[in-house]
Design a protein around this motif. Structure first.
Motif, PDB file in Angstrom:
ATOM      1  N   ARG A 261      68.116   9.356  27.656  1.00 27.46           N
ATOM      2  CA  ARG A 261      68.624   8.516  28.742  1.00 27.46           C
ATOM      3  C   ARG A 261      67.572   7.473  29.126  1.00 27.46           C
ATOM      4  NH1 ARG A 261      70.866  13.775  30.820  1.00 27.46           N
ATOM      5  NH2 ARG A 261      73.131  13.627  30.648  1.00 27.46           N
ATOM      6  N   ARG A 262      68.069   6.256  29.400  1.00 29.15           N
ATOM      7  CA  ARG A 262      67.153   5.187  29.781  1.00 29.15           C
ATOM      8  C   ARG A 262      67.795   4.304  30.848  1.00 29.15           C
ATOM      9  NH1 ARG A 262      65.303   1.994  24.476  1.00 29.15           N
ATOM     10  NH2 ARG A 262      67.552   1.522  24.479  1.00 29.15           N
ATOM     11  N   MET A 263      66.996   3.885  31.813  1.00 29.37           N
ATOM     12  CA  MET A 263      67.396   2.828  32.741  1.00 29.37           C
ATOM     13  C   MET A 263      66.915   1.502  32.174  1.00 29.37           C
ATOM     14  SD  MET A 263      66.548   4.596  36.449  1.00 29.37           S
ATOM     15  CE  MET A 263      64.968   5.307  35.898  1.00 29.37           C
ATOM     16  N   ALA A 264      67.716   0.459  32.356  1.00 28.14           N
ATOM     17  CA  ALA A 264      67.406  -0.816  31.707  1.00 28.14           C
ATOM     18  C   ALA A 264      67.278  -1.950  32.716  1.00 28.14           C
ATOM     19  CB  ALA A 264      68.485  -1.152  30.689  1.00 28.14           C
ATOM     20  N   ASN A 265      66.419  -2.874  32.364  1.00 27.84           N
ATOM     21  CA  ASN A 265      66.295  -4.156  33.062  1.00 27.84           C
ATOM     22  C   ASN A 265      66.094  -5.206  31.978  1.00 27.84           C
ATOM     23  OD1 ASN A 265      65.688  -6.424  34.546  1.00 27.84           O
ATOM     24  ND2 ASN A 265      63.993  -5.521  35.681  1.00 27.84           N
ATOM     25  N   TYR A 330      65.690  -1.270  37.665  1.00 29.43           N
ATOM     26  CA  TYR A 330      66.195  -0.637  36.450  1.00 29.43           C
ATOM     27  C   TYR A 330      67.384   0.265  36.806  1.00 29.43           C
ATOM     28  CZ  TYR A 330      62.016  -2.316  34.078  1.00 29.43           C
ATOM     29  OH  TYR A 330      61.038  -3.121  33.534  1.00 29.43           O
ATOM     30  N   THR A 331      68.457   0.147  36.039  1.00 31.45           N
ATOM     31  CA  THR A 331      69.681   0.891  36.361  1.00 31.45           C
ATOM     32  C   THR A 331      70.300   1.512  35.109  1.00 31.45           C
ATOM     33  OG1 THR A 331      71.093  -1.063  36.082  1.00 31.45           O
ATOM     34  CG2 THR A 331      70.212  -0.650  38.288  1.00 31.45           C
ATOM     35  N   ASP A 332      71.173   2.473  35.336  1.00 31.38           N
ATOM     36  CA  ASP A 332      71.932   3.096  34.272  1.00 31.38           C
ATOM     37  C   ASP A 332      73.213   3.646  34.884  1.00 31.38           C
ATOM     38  OD1 ASP A 332      72.602   3.945  31.744  1.00 31.38           O
ATOM     39  OD2 ASP A 332      71.442   5.804  31.844  1.00 31.38           O
ATOM     40  N   THR A 333      74.214   3.890  34.058  1.00 29.91           N
ATOM     41  CA  THR A 333      75.481   4.474  34.509  1.00 29.91           C
ATOM     42  C   THR A 333      75.781   5.712  33.697  1.00 29.91           C
ATOM     43  OG1 THR A 333      76.374   2.308  35.157  1.00 29.91           O
ATOM     44  CG2 THR A 333      77.953   4.106  34.840  1.00 29.91           C
ATOM     45  N   VAL A 334      75.936   6.834  34.374  1.00 31.21           N
ATOM     46  CA  VAL A 334      76.227   8.115  33.733  1.00 31.21           C
ATOM     47  C   VAL A 334      77.645   8.542  34.113  1.00 31.21           C
ATOM     48  CG1 VAL A 334      75.607  10.556  33.573  1.00 31.21           C
ATOM     49  CG2 VAL A 334      73.821   8.810  33.702  1.00 31.21           C
ATOM     50  N   VAL A 335      78.433   8.918  33.129  1.00 30.53           N
ATOM     51  CA  VAL A 335      79.815   9.336  33.357  1.00 30.53           C
ATOM     52  C   VAL A 335      79.881  10.850  33.470  1.00 30.53           C
ATOM     53  CG1 VAL A 335      82.155   9.380  32.402  1.00 30.53           C
ATOM     54  CG2 VAL A 335      80.730   7.332  32.140  1.00 30.53           C
ATOM     55  N   ILE A 336      80.550  11.326  34.527  1.00 29.26           N
ATOM     56  CA  ILE A 336      80.761  12.764  34.731  1.00 29.26           C
ATOM     57  C   ILE A 336      82.143  13.125  34.192  1.00 29.26           C
ATOM     58  CG2 ILE A 336      80.863  14.615  36.430  1.00 29.26           C
ATOM     59  CD1 ILE A 336      79.229  12.786  38.284  1.00 29.26           C
ATOM     60  N   SER A 337      82.221  14.115  33.333  1.00 30.54           N
ATOM     61  CA  SER A 337      83.504  14.546  32.783  1.00 30.54           C
ATOM     62  C   SER A 337      83.764  16.009  33.142  1.00 30.54           C
ATOM     63  CB  SER A 337      83.532  14.362  31.265  1.00 30.54           C
ATOM     64  OG  SER A 337      82.494  15.108  30.649  1.00 30.54           O
ATOM     65  N   VAL A 338      85.008  16.288  33.514  1.00 32.33           N
ATOM     66  CA  VAL A 338      85.419  17.651  33.815  1.00 32.33           C
ATOM     67  C   VAL A 338      86.481  18.058  32.813  1.00 32.33           C
ATOM     68  CG1 VAL A 338      86.455  19.188  35.528  1.00 32.33           C
ATOM     69  CG2 VAL A 338      84.890  17.365  36.272  1.00 32.33           C
TER      70      VAL A 338
END
Length: 340
Positions: A261-265, A330-338
Motif C-alpha cells: 500500500r502506498r499514499m501518493a502525491n 499524500y493520499t490513498d483510497t482503500v475499498v472495504i468489501s463485505v
C-alpha cells in the motif's frame, strides 16, 4: 264523436296513439338509471412485494396490489348510488396481517381499497365499496364490468429480519346487493343483483442479506520525516442482516505496488500498512487468510444481529526504513468489501 262503437275511425286511432305516447313518456324517465350489478370474477390471485433488503424494509414502505380481488362490478354503478345497496369486503389473514418467513420473523402490512391508501380495510370489519368517492377513485365510470382491486403496503419500524421469503394469505369474503334499475326518485323498481363469493390473495416478499459499513478516514497528521508519523488505531463498524455470517476485506488501495500500500502525491509515494487488531502485525487485506470473519469481530463477534453493529479494530502505520519524500499531501483510497 265517441270511441265506444265497434267501428273505430282514423281520428279515434290517432287519439289512442297520442295517449299511448304520453304514457311511454311518463314511464321512460322513471326507468332511466340502470346498472349491471356485480359478479364473482376470480378465486385465487397473487401479489408480490418483490425482493428487498432488511435495511430497506426498515426505512421505507413497500407496495403491491392485485387488479382483481375477486369481484367485478358494472361501471354504471354511479348511476344507481341513490338506491340502498352495498358491495362489502371482509378480509381475514393467516398471519394476522403480517408477512412471515420460515424463521418466524414478521413484517406487518396494511390493506386498502384504493391506490391513494385512503380506504383501509381492517380484517374482520366490512368495507363497503359502494360509494361515489371510492368508485370514482377506482375509475368505475364506464358501462362495462370492471374488477375491484386491493392494495397492500408494509409498515416500517425497528424490524429485526432474517433473510428468506415472507408470505401471508388473505381471504376476502365478498357480498353485494345492488338494485339494477332505479327511478328518478331513487326508488328500486328493477331486479336486485345479490351474491357472495370468496377469493384468496397470496402475498410474498423476499429479503436478501445486506450490510451497512461505517469506516472513518485515516489521518496520520503532519510530520517532517516518515519515521515521525504515529500509528493510528480505529474501528470499522458493520451491521448486517440477522443471521448473516460474513467476511470483511480491504483492498490494496489505488497506488499499490507489488501488494504494498502506498499514499501518493504525484509521482512521489509513502509506504504504509493496515493491520488487524489494535496492536497486531497481521496484514488486513482481501485475499484468503487476510480477511476478517464476522466471528472474529472485536465488538459483538458472531453472525450479524440485524440491529447492532460489529466492530473490527485495526492499526495503521507509515512504514519506517523508507526515504522521506518531498513535502506535500499524500493520499490513498482503500475499498472495504463485505462478502456473505
Amino acid at each position: 264523436m265517441t270511441c265506444l262503437t265497434p267501428s273505430i275511425s282514423l281520428e279515434c286511432l290517432k287519439k289512442r296513439c297520442l295517449w299511448l305516447a304520453a304514457f311511454l313518456c311518463f314511464l321512460l324517465p322513471a326507468m332511466a338509471n340502470a346498472a349491471p350489478g356485480c359478479q364473482a370474477s376470480t378465486g385465487t390471485g397473487t401479489a408480490s412485494f418483490g425482493s428487498q433488503t432488511s435495511i430497506k424494509i426498515n426505512s421505507s414502505t413497500q407496495n403491491t396490489s392485485i387488479a382483481n380481488a375477486g369481484v367485478a362490478c358494472g361501471g354504471s354503478l354511479l348511476t344507481v348510488l341513490g338506491a340502498p345497496g352495498y358491495i362489502n369486503a371482509v378480509v381475514s389473514t393467516t398471519n394476522g396481517s403480517k408477512l412471515k418467513n420460515a424463521a418466524g420473523d414478521t413484517i406487518p402490512y396494511q390493506i386498502f381499497a384504493d391506490q391513494t391508501y385512503t380506504y383501509q380495510i381492517t380484517p374482520g370489519t366490512a368495507l363497503n365499496y359502494y360509494n361515489s368517492t371510492l368508485l370514482n377513485l377506482l375509475g368505475l365510470t364506464g358501462s362495462n364490468n370492471a374488477p375491484l382491486p386491493m392494495y397492500f403496503r408494509t409498515v416500517t419500524g425497528a424490524l429485526n429480519l432474517s433473510s428468506g421469503t415472507y408470505t401471508d394469505t388473505v381471504t376476502v369474503n365478498w357480498s353485494w346487493s345492488i338494485c339494477t334499475l332505479v327511478s328518478v326518485g331513487n326508488l328500486c323498481i328493477g331486479p336486485v343483483n345479490t351474491g357472495s363469493t370468496s377469493s384468496v390473495v397470496n402475498l410474498s416478499l423476499t429479503i436478501g442479506n445486506d450490510c451497512t459499513i461505517n469506516a472513518p478516514n485515516i489521518s496520520f497528521g503532519t510530520a517532517p520525516l516518515v519515521s515521525a508519523f504515529s500509528p493510528v488505531t480505529q474501528t470499522i463498524s458493520v451491521q448486517c442482516t440477522k443471521g448473516t455470517s460474513y467476511t470483511v476485506g480491504l483492498s490494496d488501495g489505488s497506488n499499490a505496488s507489488s501488494g504494498q500500500r502506498r499514499m501518493a502525491n504525484g509521482g512521489n509515494y509513502i509506504n504504509y500498512e493496515i493491520y488487524q487488531g489494535a496492536s497486531g502485525t497481521t496484514r488486513w487485506g482481501s485475499t484468503a487468510g487476510q480477511t476478517r470473519a464476522s466471528g472474529s469481530a472485536d465488538v459483538n463477534p458472531g453472525a450479524g444481529t440485524g440491529t447492532s453493529t460489529q466492530g473490527f479494530v485495526y492499526n495503521s502505520k507509515v512504514l519506517t526504513g523508507q526515504t522521506t519524500p518531498p513535502a506535500g499531501t499524500y493520499t490513498d483510497t482503500v475499498v472495504i468489501s463485505v462478502g456473505f
